[in-house]
Write a protein that holds these residues in place. Structure first.
Motif, PDB file in Angstrom:
ATOM      1  N   ASN A   1     -19.751 100.150  84.748  1.00 34.09           N
ATOM      2  CA  ASN A   1     -18.879 100.400  85.884  1.00 34.09           C
ATOM      3  C   ASN A   1     -17.471 100.612  85.359  1.00 34.09           C
ATOM      4  OD1 ASN A   1     -17.084 100.148  88.009  1.00 34.09           O
ATOM      5  ND2 ASN A   1     -18.215  98.516  89.017  1.00 34.09           N
ATOM      6  N   GLN A   2     -17.150 101.864  85.041  1.00 37.28           N
ATOM      7  CA  GLN A   2     -15.903 102.123  84.338  1.00 37.28           C
ATOM      8  C   GLN A   2     -14.683 102.161  85.232  1.00 37.28           C
ATOM      9  OE1 GLN A   2     -15.913 104.929  81.137  1.00 37.28           O
ATOM     10  NE2 GLN A   2     -18.123 105.074  81.241  1.00 37.28           N
ATOM     11  N   THR A   3     -14.889 102.301  86.543  1.00 39.43           N
ATOM     12  CA  THR A   3     -13.724 102.321  87.419  1.00 39.43           C
ATOM     13  C   THR A   3     -13.375 100.908  87.872  1.00 39.43           C
ATOM     14  OG1 THR A   3     -15.079 102.630  89.390  1.00 39.43           O
ATOM     15  CG2 THR A   3     -14.315 104.608  88.276  1.00 39.43           C
ATOM     16  N   GLN A   4     -14.186  99.954  87.478  1.00 35.10           N
ATOM     17  CA  GLN A   4     -13.995  98.550  87.855  1.00 35.10           C
ATOM     18  C   GLN A   4     -14.012  98.385  89.374  1.00 35.10           C
ATOM     19  OE1 GLN A   4     -10.349  97.688  85.791  1.00 35.10           O
ATOM     20  NE2 GLN A   4     -11.383  97.321  83.857  1.00 35.10           N
ATOM     21  N   PHE A   5     -14.799  99.215  90.022  1.00 32.66           N
ATOM     22  CA  PHE A   5     -14.955  99.110  91.469  1.00 32.66           C
ATOM     23  C   PHE A   5     -15.711  97.824  91.785  1.00 32.66           C
ATOM     24  CE2 PHE A   5     -17.896 100.472  95.069  1.00 32.66           C
ATOM     25  CZ  PHE A   5     -16.958 100.277  96.069  1.00 32.66           C
ATOM     26  N   GLY A   6     -15.231  97.076  92.724  1.00 30.73           N
ATOM     27  CA  GLY A   6     -15.924  95.844  93.114  1.00 30.73           C
ATOM     28  C   GLY A   6     -15.855  95.684  94.619  1.00 30.73           C
ATOM     29  N   SER A   7     -16.992  95.922  95.277  1.00 32.86           N
ATOM     30  CA  SER A   7     -17.013  95.799  96.731  1.00 32.86           C
ATOM     31  C   SER A   7     -18.220  94.970  97.128  1.00 32.86           C
ATOM     32  CB  SER A   7     -17.069  97.184  97.372  1.00 32.86           C
ATOM     33  OG  SER A   7     -17.605  97.091  98.685  1.00 32.86           O
ATOM     34  N   LYS A   8     -17.969  93.851  97.781  1.00 32.92           N
ATOM     35  CA  LYS A   8     -19.076  92.981  98.200  1.00 32.92           C
ATOM     36  C   LYS A   8     -19.976  93.709  99.191  1.00 32.92           C
ATOM     37  CE  LYS A   8     -17.452  88.374  97.278  1.00 32.92           C
ATOM     38  NZ  LYS A   8     -15.957  88.400  97.181  1.00 32.92           N
ATOM     39  N   LYS A   9     -19.350  94.486 100.047  1.00 31.40           N
ATOM     40  CA  LYS A   9     -20.111  95.195 101.077  1.00 31.40           C
ATOM     41  C   LYS A   9     -21.060  96.209 100.416  1.00 31.40           C
ATOM     42  CE  LYS A   9     -18.908  97.356 105.409  1.00 31.40           C
ATOM     43  NZ  LYS A   9     -17.805  98.060 106.073  1.00 31.40           N
TER      44      LYS A   9
ATOM     45  N   PRO B   1     -31.486 109.639  88.968  1.00 32.72           N
ATOM     46  CA  PRO B   1     -31.694 109.241  90.356  1.00 32.72           C
ATOM     47  C   PRO B   1     -30.438 108.599  90.941  1.00 32.72           C
ATOM     48  CG  PRO B   1     -33.549 108.594  89.017  1.00 32.72           C
ATOM     49  CD  PRO B   1     -32.506 109.083  88.079  1.00 32.72           C
ATOM     50  N   VAL B   2     -30.159 108.955  92.194  1.00 32.23           N
ATOM     51  CA  VAL B   2     -28.951 108.467  92.847  1.00 32.23           C
ATOM     52  C   VAL B   2     -28.896 106.940  92.836  1.00 32.23           C
ATOM     53  CG1 VAL B   2     -27.817 108.294  95.093  1.00 32.23           C
ATOM     54  CG2 VAL B   2     -28.586 110.512  94.261  1.00 32.23           C
ATOM     55  N   SER B   3     -30.028 106.299  93.122  1.00 37.91           N
ATOM     56  CA  SER B   3     -29.997 104.839  93.188  1.00 37.91           C
ATOM     57  C   SER B   3     -29.677 104.230  91.825  1.00 37.91           C
ATOM     58  CB  SER B   3     -31.325 104.302  93.723  1.00 37.91           C
ATOM     59  OG  SER B   3     -32.377 104.691  92.869  1.00 37.91           O
ATOM     60  N   ASP B   4     -30.191 104.834  90.756  1.00 44.03           N
ATOM     61  CA  ASP B   4     -29.867 104.338  89.407  1.00 44.03           C
ATOM     62  C   ASP B   4     -28.381 104.494  89.113  1.00 44.03           C
ATOM     63  OD1 ASP B   4     -32.470 103.797  89.067  1.00 44.03           O
ATOM     64  OD2 ASP B   4     -32.865 105.353  87.573  1.00 44.03           O
ATOM     65  N   PHE B   5     -27.853 105.656  89.487  1.00 42.10           N
ATOM     66  CA  PHE B   5     -26.438 105.892  89.239  1.00 42.10           C
ATOM     67  C   PHE B   5     -25.593 104.827  89.938  1.00 42.10           C
ATOM     68  CE2 PHE B   5     -22.273 107.649  90.135  1.00 42.10           C
ATOM     69  CZ  PHE B   5     -21.928 108.229  88.935  1.00 42.10           C
ATOM     70  N   LEU B   6     -25.920 104.579  91.203  1.00 48.27           N
ATOM     71  CA  LEU B   6     -25.135 103.601  91.960  1.00 48.27           C
ATOM     72  C   LEU B   6     -25.250 102.216  91.335  1.00 48.27           C
ATOM     73  CD1 LEU B   6     -26.084 104.723  95.589  1.00 48.27           C
ATOM     74  CD2 LEU B   6     -24.037 105.318  94.280  1.00 48.27           C
ATOM     75  N   GLN B   7     -26.478 101.855  90.934  1.00 45.92           N
ATOM     76  CA  GLN B   7     -26.694 100.538  90.332  1.00 45.92           C
ATOM     77  C   GLN B   7     -25.923 100.380  89.032  1.00 45.92           C
ATOM     78  OE1 GLN B   7     -28.296  97.888  91.278  1.00 45.92           O
ATOM     79  NE2 GLN B   7     -29.588  98.588  92.973  1.00 45.92           N
ATOM     80  N   GLN B   8     -25.934 101.437  88.214  1.00 46.50           N
ATOM     81  CA  GLN B   8     -25.381 101.294  86.872  1.00 46.50           C
ATOM     82  C   GLN B   8     -23.878 101.516  86.812  1.00 46.50           C
ATOM     83  OE1 GLN B   8     -27.494 103.953  84.316  1.00 46.50           O
ATOM     84  NE2 GLN B   8     -29.467 103.035  84.771  1.00 46.50           N
ATOM     85  N   ARG B   9     -23.359 102.380  87.675  1.00 47.32           N
ATOM     86  CA  ARG B   9     -21.964 102.784  87.509  1.00 47.32           C
ATOM     87  C   ARG B   9     -21.022 102.177  88.531  1.00 47.32           C
ATOM     88  NH1 ARG B   9     -22.447 107.235  83.809  1.00 47.32           N
ATOM     89  NH2 ARG B   9     -24.629 107.150  83.234  1.00 47.32           N
ATOM     90  N   LEU B  10     -21.560 101.721  89.660  1.00 46.53           N
ATOM     91  CA  LEU B  10     -20.639 101.324  90.724  1.00 46.53           C
ATOM     92  C   LEU B  10     -20.800  99.888  91.201  1.00 46.53           C
ATOM     93  CD1 LEU B  10     -20.693 104.652  92.752  1.00 46.53           C
ATOM     94  CD2 LEU B  10     -18.795 103.726  91.452  1.00 46.53           C
ATOM     95  N   ARG B  11     -21.864  99.234  90.824  1.00 45.39           N
ATOM     96  CA  ARG B  11     -22.029  97.839  91.216  1.00 45.39           C
ATOM     97  C   ARG B  11     -20.999  96.990  90.507  1.00 45.39           C
ATOM     98  NH1 ARG B  11     -27.307  95.364  93.097  1.00 45.39           N
ATOM     99  NH2 ARG B  11     -26.594  93.267  92.671  1.00 45.39           N
ATOM    100  N   SER B  12     -20.479  96.002  91.172  1.00 45.01           N
ATOM    101  CA  SER B  12     -19.422  95.227  90.531  1.00 45.01           C
ATOM    102  C   SER B  12     -19.980  94.462  89.339  1.00 45.01           C
ATOM    103  CB  SER B  12     -18.754  94.279  91.522  1.00 45.01           C
ATOM    104  OG  SER B  12     -19.709  93.622  92.289  1.00 45.01           O
ATOM    105  N   GLY B  13     -19.190  94.454  88.285  1.00 50.55           N
ATOM    106  CA  GLY B  13     -19.534  93.653  87.112  1.00 50.55           C
ATOM    107  C   GLY B  13     -20.517  94.278  86.141  1.00 50.55           C
ATOM    108  N   THR B  14     -21.095  95.437  86.425  1.00 53.55           N
ATOM    109  CA  THR B  14     -22.030  96.009  85.453  1.00 53.55           C
ATOM    110  C   THR B  14     -21.245  96.651  84.311  1.00 53.55           C
ATOM    111  OG1 THR B  14     -22.108  98.012  86.762  1.00 53.55           O
ATOM    112  CG2 THR B  14     -23.915  96.479  87.064  1.00 53.55           C
ATOM    113  N   ALA B  15     -21.883  96.679  83.159  1.00 52.67           N
ATOM    114  CA  ALA B  15     -21.175  97.100  81.940  1.00 52.67           C
ATOM    115  C   ALA B  15     -20.665  98.536  82.033  1.00 52.67           C
ATOM    116  CB  ALA B  15     -22.099  96.964  80.738  1.00 52.67           C
TER     117      ALA B  15
ATOM    118  N   THR C   1     -23.678  99.288  76.084  1.00 53.27           N
ATOM    119  CA  THR C   1     -22.747  98.284  76.575  1.00 53.27           C
ATOM    120  C   THR C   1     -21.974  97.779  75.358  1.00 53.27           C
ATOM    121  OG1 THR C   1     -24.293  96.510  76.196  1.00 53.27           O
ATOM    122  CG2 THR C   1     -24.400  97.585  78.333  1.00 53.27           C
ATOM    123  N   PRO C   2     -20.826  97.144  75.571  1.00 51.16           N
ATOM    124  CA  PRO C   2     -20.076  96.617  74.420  1.00 51.16           C
ATOM    125  C   PRO C   2     -20.932  95.697  73.544  1.00 51.16           C
ATOM    126  CG  PRO C   2     -18.731  96.528  76.395  1.00 51.16           C
ATOM    127  CD  PRO C   2     -20.085  96.991  76.823  1.00 51.16           C
ATOM    128  N   GLU C   3     -21.842  94.929  74.162  1.00 52.51           N
ATOM    129  CA  GLU C   3     -22.699  94.026  73.377  1.00 52.51           C
ATOM    130  C   GLU C   3     -23.648  94.825  72.489  1.00 52.51           C
ATOM    131  OE1 GLU C   3     -22.682  93.657  76.968  1.00 52.51           O
ATOM    132  OE2 GLU C   3     -20.849  92.482  76.615  1.00 52.51           O
TER     133      GLU C   3
END
Lengths: 315, 501
Positions: free
Chosen positions: B421-429, B405-419, A44-46
């Motif tokens: 998440n390079q596409t800056q995807f943000g979906s509450k749903k 693992p698929v769940s790890d990928f989703l958690q790390q790369r697609l959840r809003s606000g995670t470091a 992460t950046p940090e």
């Protein structure tokens, strides 16, 4: 002569310093730093910033260069930011490997090129001369990388005569099995051997037809004496400078040859250091390369100066 | 000409090893040498800093983890004998099998706590740091010598995936120095020079049975041709990470074998949905429809892969099987571009030589997207800092991810606000579904929710998986006991199961 030596050497020291400044400047201009490389995709950046602080990369570039230079004056090359070990340790191992390649290559060049060049030059236009010339041009035209792969494919893999690579071998292992060195030394030497031989050939041919040589012959001096006393010294002067360029060229060639054959020498070390943005290492390599290049050029110039004495021009 | 040499490699190998220690045939059966790319590592034997394949291979030799990934990235037991959670999914009890470190001390609950605490520290730099930081270490404790309770800050029934994560190796309590490392893995440490060779010896007392080979050497060879030639001439037994022409040459070669892990690497195009122009979902959709994936696989991957349907993890546990494949629809894509008022828009995509497929892929995409009214240009960045740079720069970038693992990928790369998440995807749903999946006890229900979440991400996240490429390692003719397996999985680089002869 002494004045010339002094001027030449102080210029050399300035050249080294200039190289260091330039290398450091270029190094800082490269995108990213060691922290970016090491953490890469995962950090992460940090985390990257934390590592940057730990490695002292958050300091301004000039301050880091100044520290590095200060340590250098005490003989300390600094600490690698990739391995955390003293740079001198890594450099020491790798210098050994490169010397194992470079020294035999240099010997090959310095022993074989004058013979080929002289033979060829004395029989200018003969079938042998043309054959040697063609071979030299052909060999010169093949890039070192390609030549290396071709030799491995034919000599090692197809014929099974010599080892293909030095993957995983340190200096001890190389010394225990010197056959590993044959192909890389041949590749490393080939181009410079051609260069130097052709240069000597041209010098010999020119000197042989010079008015002085003709005059000596008319005076009844034996051809042997003409060649040994006049033709060869005249041709070897410029060759000394060409030979100095060989040494530089060998360091450049080492980058490719070490990559093809999997040696962990100075060439591959320098490439890795640049890729890792490990500036203390990059600086040490640059110093070593620049120092060597400058030293051999000074030696080459001095030798040429000596071999072709002129009257000193006082300013 | 180059390929012709391969067939006779075996004939030569006897001569090649004519002297030195490699020479005697008794030794030959005992010492296994594997060549890897070693650049860009921090080059320590600290298993918690393990970003590259070579680091993982070295960590696998020396250390053990609580769990390990099967080929589909589901978790299997390793040092852990069992794990179970309370009904809330926050308290996990783990029982350890009987195992020893190389210094003879038993592996205890304290060692696990120390290792996880260390790897969860952001300063350590473990790839699993984010997942491990879900543990509340002040509430977690050892419960006997071989039993421990990990308390999570929030419920998570997918938590066991962390037991197999890279950078979660178990080290003896208090370890700080890795110059003479001690682990509980199948090999003991002999020697290591940073950037150089790592040597290991078989450990007879390993709980999973002693390795068949007496010694293991992991040697660096950054140039692919050097790895290949070393393998073909018998100087190494294993050459990691073969691609392109090397694969073709190995296929023609009679003696060496390829271990091909299908779909091991997800080839992605990251579109930054938080920035212009991809903040307009119509353009994201236009790219999804505008790409000719079959052509990309055929040309850019030289046929060594499969088309992707914009979702990570084909073939892995948790990947929805009922997806309609993405079909190219130039008309529809062109219409979307026009609607977005983006006809003739210039888009720069970040690329580099990290993956040999990217630059040809960028070329093809430029041609394919011109047909839908977009002008793609490629911007090439330096390979060693590429991944770090694209985190902050540009609007579109190539990326690859190997199996996890698929769940790890989703958690790390697609959840809003995670470091990451390079596409800056943000979906509450999407976030809500992931959250509910984590707190759902029944596995089938959980996977169903993950499926729903993935379908949302597939359309809207800006993360386009255009293909899956194969990963190739190569082995020499004398090597037995290794099979093709995706990197990061248990069976990959499993050198303790190797036999020579």
């Amino acid at each position: 002569m002494r004045g010339y030596v002094l001027r030449r050497c102080s210029l050399a020291a300035l050249q080294c310093l200039a190289v260091l400044v330039a290398v450091f400047a270029v190094g800082t201009l490269l995108p990213g730093d060691t922290a970016d490389v090491l953490r890469g995709e995962l950090g992460t950046p940090e985390q990257i910033q934390a590592l940057r602080v730990r490695l002292g990369l958050d300091e301004p570039a000039w301050a880091r260069f100044w520290h590095w230079l200060g340590h250098l004056l005490t003989g300390d090359l600094g600490t690698s930011s990739t391995t955390g070990l003293p740079v001198s340790e890594d450099l020491g191992h790798r210098t050994g490997v490169t010397l194992l390649l470079g020294v035999p290559a240099l010997l090959l060049v310095v022993l074989v090129a004058p013979v080929l060049g002289t033979v060829s030059g004395l029989r200018e236009g003969s079938r042998l001369d043309r054959a040697l010339n063609t071979a030299a041009l052909l060999l010169h035209a093949v890039p070192e990388f390609v030549l290396g792969l071709l030799l491995v494919a034919t000599v090692s893999l197809a014929a099974g005569v010599l080892p293909a690579t030095a993957v995983g071998m340190d200096t001890d292992a190389l010394l225990a099995q010197p056959s590993v060195l044959v192909l890389p030394v041949a590749v490393l030497a080939a181009r410079h051997l051609c260069d130097l031989a052709r240069q000597i050939r041209a010098g010999v041919a020119a000197q042989r037809h010079s008015t002085v040589a003709t005059h000596l012959r008319l005076l009844g001096v034996r051809e042997r004496t003409v060649v040994l006393r006049h033709v060869l010294p005249g041709a070897l002067g410029p060759a000394a400078q060409q030979f100095a360029r060989c040494v530089e060229g060998l360091l450049g060639g080492a980058v490719l040859v070490e990559a093809v054959f999997g040696f962990r020498g100075l060439g591959s070390g320098f490439v890795e250091a640049v890729q890792n943005r490990d500036l203390p290492q990059v600086q040490a390599y640059a110093l070593l390369f620049a120092g060597t290049a400058v030293a051999v050029n000074v030696a080459g110039d001095l030798a040429a100066h000596r071999l072709a004495p002129r009257r000193e021009v006082t300013a | 000409m180059l390929a012709a040499g391969g067939g006779l490699a075996l004939a030569g190998s006897g001569l090649l090893t004519g002297c030195g220690r490699d020479g005697s045939s008794a030794d030959d059966g005992d010492r296994f040498r594997a060549a890897f790319t070693a650049g860009g590592s921090q080059e320590t034997l600290d298993p918690h800093v393990a970003p590259n394949f070579v680091d993982q291979a070295r960590a696998k030799a020396l250390y053990d983890t609580l769990g390990t990934y099967a080929d589909d990235m589901s978790v299997r037991k390793r040092l852990a004998d069992s794990w179970e959670s309370d009904p809330s999914g926050t308290r996990w009890r783990i029982r350890l099998r009987e195992a020893q470190f190389h210094d003879g001390k038993p592996v205890t609950a304290q060692d696990v706590l120390y290792s996880y605490r260390r790897a969860a520290d952001p300063d350590t730099g473990s790839p699993s740091q984010e997942l491990l930081s879900a543990i509340d270490f002040s509430a977690s404790r050892a419960d006997g010598r071989r039993s421990l309770i990990l308390v999570l800050k929030a419920p998570n029934f997918e938590f066991p995936t962390v037991f197999a994560g890279p950078g979660t190796e178990i080290i003896p309590d208090g370890t700080r120095d890795f110059r003479e490392p001690v682990g509980s893995g199948p090999f003991t440490y002999v020697s290591f020079t940073p950037g150089g060779t790592a040597r290991y010896r078989r450990w007879a007392d390993h709980w999973d049975g002693a390795p068949h080979i007496a010694e293991l050497e992991i040697v660096p060879a950054n140039e692919e041709s050097a790895r290949l030639n070393a393998l073909l001439s018998g100087q190494v037994h294993y050459a990691a990470d073969m691609a392109g022409s090397s694969v073709e040459r190995l296929k023609k070669d009679g003696s060496a074998r390829l271990l091909t892990a299908k779909r091991a690497t997800a080839q992605q195009l990251l579109l930054r949905t938080g920035r212009e122009p991809f903040d307009d979902p119509r353009l994201v959709r236009a790219l999804q429809l505008g790409l000719d994936r079959e052509e990309l696989v055929r040309v850019a991957l030289a046929g060594h892969g499969q088309v992707g349907d914009d979702l990570f993890g084909k073939g892995l546990r948790g990947y929805p099987d009922d997806l309609a494949p993405r079909r190219r629809d130039v008309e529809k894509a062109r219409k979307l571009v026009k609607e977005a008022g983006a006809d003739g828009l210039e888009i720069t995509v970040e690329t580099s030589s990290v993956d040999a497929a990217w630059e040809p892929a960028a070329d093809l995409m430029r041609r394919q997207l011109r047909e839908v009214g977009l002008k793609l240009t490629a911007h090439t960045r330096a390979s060693s800092t590429y991944f770090s740079e694209i985190k902050t720069k540009g609007v579109a970038a190539f990326n690859t991810t190997s199996t996890l693992p698929v769940s790890d990928f989703l958690q790390q790369r697609l959840r809003s606000g995670t470091a990451r998440n390079q596409t800056q995807f943000g979906s509450k749903k999407f976030d809500a579904l992931l959250e509910r999946a984590r707190t759902t006890r029944d596995e089938q229900d959980r996977l169903a929710m993950l499926t729903r979440a993935q379908k949302i991400a597939r359309d809207d996240s800006g993360l386009l998986v255009w293909a899956f490429s194969d990963a190739n390692d190569a082995i020499g003719p004398a090597v037995h006991g290794l099979r093709a397996a995706p990197p990061n999985s248990h069976a990959w680089a499993r050198f303790d199961r190797v036999r020579l002869g």
